[in-house]
Write a protein that holds these residues in place. Structure first.
Motif, PDB file in Angstrom:
ATOM      1  N   GLN A   1      36.784  -2.164 -25.582  1.00 10.19           N
ATOM      2  CA  GLN A   1      37.476  -3.534 -25.579  1.00 10.19           C
ATOM      3  C   GLN A   1      37.666  -3.564 -24.228  1.00 10.19           C
ATOM      4  N   SER A 101      30.480  -2.146 -20.781  1.00 10.42           N
ATOM      5  CA  SER A 101      31.308  -1.205 -21.315  1.00 10.42           C
ATOM      6  C   SER A 101      30.905   0.132 -21.318  1.00 10.42           C
ATOM      7  N   ASN A 109      33.238 -11.768 -19.923  1.00  7.61           N
ATOM      8  CA  ASN A 109      34.944 -11.780 -20.867  1.00  7.61           C
ATOM      9  C   ASN A 109      35.610 -12.906 -19.332  1.00  7.61           C
TER      10      ASN A 109
END
Length: 120
Positions: A1, A101, A109
């Motif tokens: 995350q 990621s 994001n």
């Protein structure tokens, strides 16, 4: 995350300066394009500045010559230096970054925003 956290906002008088920071954290493989947006009360969110992974920068006409976007890839941080601030720069400033990621997923994001208030 992945998380983005903006900081550096505040209240300044017209003509003053602020440096906003956007720090990314989490399971980051690579950060691509990063953008700063702003949204004033009752107005649509607008793009202020953008920087590519290679460091190329673009600016909105309204801030060109007064703002500078830069990035420190080692710190996963992007900065927005704002000079000669005007009351019309008052807004919440948001950071938006395209991040891959460590699981190789690519996401767009957003941070939570930081308030900039410029008084005349």
């Amino acid at each position: 995350q992945v998380q983005l956290v903006e900081s550096g906002g505040g209240s300044v008088q017209a003509g003053g300066s602020l440096r906003l920071s956007c720090a990314a954290s989490g399971s980051i493989f690579m950060i691509y394009d990063v953008r700063w947006y702003r949204q004033a009360p009752g107005k649509q969110r607008e793009l202020v500045a953008a920087i590519t992974s290679g460091g190329s920068a673009n600016y909105a006409d309204s801030v060109k010559g007064r703002c500078s976007i830069s990035r420190d890839n080692a710190k996963n941080t992007v900065y927005l230096q704002m000079n000669s601030l005007k009351p019309e720069d008052t807004a919440v400033y948001y950071c938006n970054a395209d991040i891959r990621s460590t699981t190789r997923s690519l996401t767009s994001n957003w941070g939570q925003g930081t308030q900039v208030t410029v008084s005349s």
